[in-house]
Enzyme design. Structure first.
Site, PDB file in Angstrom:
ATOM      1  N   SER A  18      31.292  37.613  47.964  1.00 20.25           N
ATOM      2  CA  SER A  18      31.181  37.431  49.407  1.00 20.25           C
ATOM      3  C   SER A  18      30.385  38.591  49.997  1.00 20.25           C
ATOM      4  O   SER A  18      30.752  39.757  49.841  1.00 20.25           O
ATOM      5  CB  SER A  18      32.582  37.375  50.031  1.00 20.25           C
ATOM      6  OG  SER A  18      32.497  37.292  51.422  1.00 20.25           O
ATOM      7  N   GLY A  43      29.629  38.947  53.311  1.00 20.69           N
ATOM      8  CA  GLY A  43      29.824  39.017  54.752  1.00 20.69           C
ATOM      9  C   GLY A  43      28.878  38.095  55.493  1.00 20.69           C
ATOM     10  O   GLY A  43      28.721  36.927  55.128  1.00 20.69           O
ATOM     11  N   GLY A  71      26.335  35.787  53.660  1.00 16.08           N
ATOM     12  CA  GLY A  71      26.717  34.628  52.885  1.00 16.08           C
ATOM     13  C   GLY A  71      27.364  34.966  51.560  1.00 16.08           C
ATOM     14  O   GLY A  71      28.196  35.879  51.470  1.00 16.08           O
ATOM     15  N   GLY A  91      37.215  35.103  54.750  1.00 15.28           N
ATOM     16  CA  GLY A  91      37.154  35.063  53.294  1.00 15.28           C
ATOM     17  C   GLY A  91      38.155  34.084  52.704  1.00 15.28           C
ATOM     18  O   GLY A  91      37.890  33.439  51.679  1.00 15.28           O
ATOM     19  N   ASP A  92      39.320  33.958  53.350  1.00 15.83           N
ATOM     20  CA  ASP A  92      40.331  33.015  52.879  1.00 15.83           C
ATOM     21  C   ASP A  92      39.854  31.574  53.054  1.00 15.83           C
ATOM     22  O   ASP A  92      40.118  30.710  52.203  1.00 15.83           O
ATOM     23  CB  ASP A  92      41.642  33.231  53.629  1.00 15.83           C
ATOM     24  CG  ASP A  92      42.133  34.667  53.514  1.00 15.83           C
ATOM     25  OD1 ASP A  92      41.860  35.312  52.480  1.00 15.83           O
ATOM     26  OD2 ASP A  92      42.775  35.147  54.463  1.00 15.83           O
TER      27      ASP A  92
END
Length: 306
Positions: A216, A218, A221, A247-248
Site C-alpha cells: 500500500s 497511500g 495506490g 487500508g482495511d
C-alpha cells in the site's frame, strides 16, 4: 463465508472538532462509536459488499460488552472469545477544518495462555466452511510474536487461503509461514526488507514466503507482486478526508477478489476504489458507496516490468 481475525479488537471513538489546537480545550461537535480493530473494519466492509462474514478475536470487560452490542447492529456474525482483561479503545480526533485526523490507540488486554488456547480451538472450528481468512492488526499483550504464523499454518492445513495484514516481528514470522497474501504499507515493507524502493521491497517480501505481496503506497495506490506478474494500481486523484480504515477497506477488496477468483487487475481496482471511498467516509469500517461506484472505472492499473 469469509472469516476475519482481530486479536486486538477495540471500540473506535471518533471525535469531530472544528479545529484541533495543541494545549487547548476543545468542544466536540460529534461523537461516533463503532466496532474497531483492523479485522472488524474489514468484516464490516465485506458485509456491506454482500459477503457472509464472521468475526473472531478477543473481547472482554465493559468495553468488550459494548463492542459486542455495536457488532450486533451489523450483519457481521460475532464469534469473539471472552477475555478477563478489558477490550481497548481507540480515539480518532478529526479536525473538520483541515480534514486531518489524530489517532490515539490503547494497548489492549493482557491475554492469558489459557485464553489463547481457547481461541486457537475456536479458530480451528471456524475454518471449517471458511472460503478465506484475514489475520489483521496488532497483537495484544500476552500473545507471542509467532501467533499469526501459528494461525497461518492452521489455515493452510485446513486448505483455507489466508491474508495477513500486520507489521513488525509478527509480519516477519507470519510471512515465513507462507500466507497467500500480505498487505504491508510502504513503511512496514521497508522495516521488513530494509529496502525503500517499492519494487525491490515488494519482490523481496515475496521471496520471504508470501504467495503474493500487495504494498500500500497511500495516495499513490498499490503495487502488487504476484505469481502472474507485477502491477501498479493508482486512484484517479488524491482524496482528502479521514484516512482511518482505508487500508482495511483495501484488504476487504483484495479478500473479496480472492474469494471470487477475479484477475489481479480487477482485485486491485476494487481494493483501490474501496480504499479511496473510505477516505470520504467519516469513520473507519465504512465507505461511501456512491464514491466507490464512481471510482471503480477510473482506477488505473498497469503491468510493470520487474
Amino acid at each position: 463465508m469469509i472469516l476475519t481475525v482481530t486479536l486486538n479488537t477495540a471500540v473506535d471513538l471518533t471525535y469531530r472538532v472544528p479545529a484541533l489546537t495543541p494545549h487547548a480545550s476543545h468542544r466536540v461537535t460529534q461523537v461516533i462509536e463503532r466496532p474497531g480493530g483492523k479485522g472488524l473494519n474489514v468484516a464490516r466492509v465485506l458485509a456491506a459488499l454482500g459477503y457472509e462474514t464472521v468475526a473472531t478475536g478477543f473481547a472482554g470487560g465493559a468495553t468488550g460488552a459494548m463492542l459486542r452490542d455495536l457488532l450486533a447492529a451489523t450483519p457481521v456474525r460475532d464469534e469473539l472469545v471472552e477475555t478477563a482483561g478489558p477490550t481497548r479503545r481507540t480515539v480518532a480526533v478529526v479536525d473538520t477544518a483541515s480534514g486531518d485526523t489524530t489517532q490515539l490507540n490503547e494497548p489492549g488486554p493482557n491475554v492469558t495462555a489459557a485464553e489463547w488456547t481457547a481461541f486457537r480451538a475456536r479458530f480451528a472450528e471456524l475454518l471449517d466452511g471458511a472460503a478465506a481468512v484475514a489475520l489483521c492488526g496488532s497483537l495484544p499483550p500476552g500473545i507471542h510474536v509467532g501467533a499469526y504464523a501459528e494461525l497461518i499454518r492452521l489455515a493452510r492445513t485446513a486448505g483455507v487461503p489466508v491474508l495477513l495484514d500486520t507489521s513488525g516481528e509478527p509480519l516477519r514470522r507470519g510471512i515465513a509461514a507462507r500466507p497467500d497474501l500480505v498487505k504491508p504499507n510502504a513503511e512496514e515493507l521497508a522495516q521488513l526488507t530494509g529496502a525503500r524502493e517499492p519494487h525491490r521491497a515488494t519482490r523481496d517480501a515475496r521471496r520471504r514466503g508470501a504467495h503474493a505481496v500487495i504494498s500500500s503506497l497511500g495516495p499513490e495506490g498499490m503495487l502488487a507482486a504476484t505469481p502472474e506478474g507485477l502491477w501498479r494500481a493508482t486512484p484517479p486523484a488524491a482524496v482528502k478526508g479521514n484516512p482511518t480504515g482505508a487500508g482495511d477497506s483495501a484488504v476487504a477488496g483484495l479478500l473479496s477478489g480472492l474469494v471470487d477468483n477475479t484477475p489481479w487487475p480487477d482485485r486491485l481496482t476494487r481494493a483501490v476504489a474501496l480504499s479511496a471511498a473510505t477516505v470520504f467516509s467519516p469513520v473507519a469500517g465504512e465507505f461511501d458507496p456512491t464514491a466507490y461506484e464512481e471510482l471503480l472505472p477510473r482506477v488505473k492499473v498497469v503491468e510493470e516490468t520487474p
